[in-house]
Design a protein around this motif. Structure first.
Motif, PDB file in Angstrom:
ATOM      1  N   ILE A  44     -15.492  43.534   9.542  1.00  0.00           N
ATOM      2  CA  ILE A  44     -14.177  43.046   9.609  1.00  0.00           C
ATOM      3  C   ILE A  44     -14.133  41.595   8.347  1.00  0.00           C
ATOM      4  O   ILE A  44     -14.818  40.929   8.175  1.00  0.00           O
ATOM      5  CB  ILE A  44     -13.436  42.569  10.322  1.00  0.00           C
ATOM      6  N   GLU A  45     -13.626  42.367   7.173  1.00  0.00           N
ATOM      7  CA  GLU A  45     -13.205  41.439   6.216  1.00  0.00           C
ATOM      8  C   GLU A  45     -12.462  40.338   5.748  1.00  0.00           C
ATOM      9  O   GLU A  45     -11.167  41.052   6.241  1.00  0.00           O
ATOM     10  CB  GLU A  45     -13.509  42.108   4.812  1.00  0.00           C
ATOM     11  N   LEU A  46     -12.190  38.976   5.548  1.00  0.00           N
ATOM     12  CA  LEU A  46     -11.255  38.441   6.044  1.00  0.00           C
ATOM     13  C   LEU A  46     -11.105  37.863   4.609  1.00  0.00           C
ATOM     14  O   LEU A  46     -12.029  37.236   4.123  1.00  0.00           O
ATOM     15  CB  LEU A  46     -11.348  37.627   7.262  1.00  0.00           C
ATOM     16  N   THR A  47     -10.259  39.175   3.635  1.00  0.00           N
ATOM     17  CA  THR A  47      -9.922  37.761   2.289  1.00  0.00           C
ATOM     18  C   THR A  47      -9.411  36.138   2.351  1.00  0.00           C
ATOM     19  O   THR A  47      -8.729  35.687   2.840  1.00  0.00           O
ATOM     20  CB  THR A  47      -9.355  38.642   1.459  1.00  0.00           C
ATOM     21  N   ASP A  48      -9.891  35.886   0.782  1.00  0.00           N
ATOM     22  CA  ASP A  48      -9.219  34.217   0.609  1.00  0.00           C
ATOM     23  C   ASP A  48      -7.923  34.262   1.109  1.00  0.00           C
ATOM     24  O   ASP A  48      -7.600  33.079   1.581  1.00  0.00           O
ATOM     25  CB  ASP A  48      -9.842  33.325  -0.315  1.00  0.00           C
ATOM     26  N   ASP A  49      -6.960  35.521   0.080  1.00  0.00           N
ATOM     27  CA  ASP A  49      -5.477  34.931   0.208  1.00  0.00           C
ATOM     28  C   ASP A  49      -5.052  34.954   1.701  1.00  0.00           C
ATOM     29  O   ASP A  49      -4.436  34.403   2.182  1.00  0.00           O
ATOM     30  CB  ASP A  49      -4.424  35.696  -0.628  1.00  0.00           C
ATOM     31  N   VAL A  50      -5.902  36.288   2.721  1.00  0.00           N
ATOM     32  CA  VAL A  50      -5.410  36.211   3.917  1.00  0.00           C
ATOM     33  C   VAL A  50      -5.364  35.214   4.813  1.00  0.00           C
ATOM     34  O   VAL A  50      -5.158  34.941   5.806  1.00  0.00           O
ATOM     35  CB  VAL A  50      -6.040  38.052   4.465  1.00  0.00           C
TER      36      VAL A  50
END
Length: 103
Positions: A11-17
């Motif tokens: 699972i990827e968690l982007t900086d903005d999220v």
């Protein structure tokens, strides 16, 4: 999101999220097929509140979320003590109270 051969999910968690969105009110509605959760931010002295995020869940995922929240609240309270409910009977919060500031 990638499903790997051993059953794990990457699972990827982007900086903005990752920054998150603050919400102090949630409105839950449902149809025969899904639950809709609107997360809202109410601000003092503002007559209007804006939906910050809307999450649409299948019936099964809504129930799984409910069970996961119940489990996590119980674990939190076991360590930190009971979470106080400021609204008698758990009713919907009213607009912010207290003195108003003047400049």
């Amino acid at each position: 999101m990638e499903k790997q051969a051993n059953g794990q999910i990457n699972i990827e968690l982007t900086d903005d999220v990752a920054q998150g969105i603050y919400s102090n009110l949630a409105i839950i509605t449902h149809s025969p097929a899904e639950f809709v959760v609107d997360f809202i931010r109410m601000m003092p002295g503002m007559p209007k509140a804006k939906v910050q995020s809307r999450i649409i869940l299948t019936l099964e995922h809504a129930k799984r979320l409910m069970m996961a929240l119940k489990d996590n609240v119980a674990k939190y309270e076991a360590v930190h003590g009971p979470i106080k409910n400021s609204e008698p009977g758990g009713s919907m919060p009213m607009p912010f109270g207290g003195p108003t500031a003047q400049a």
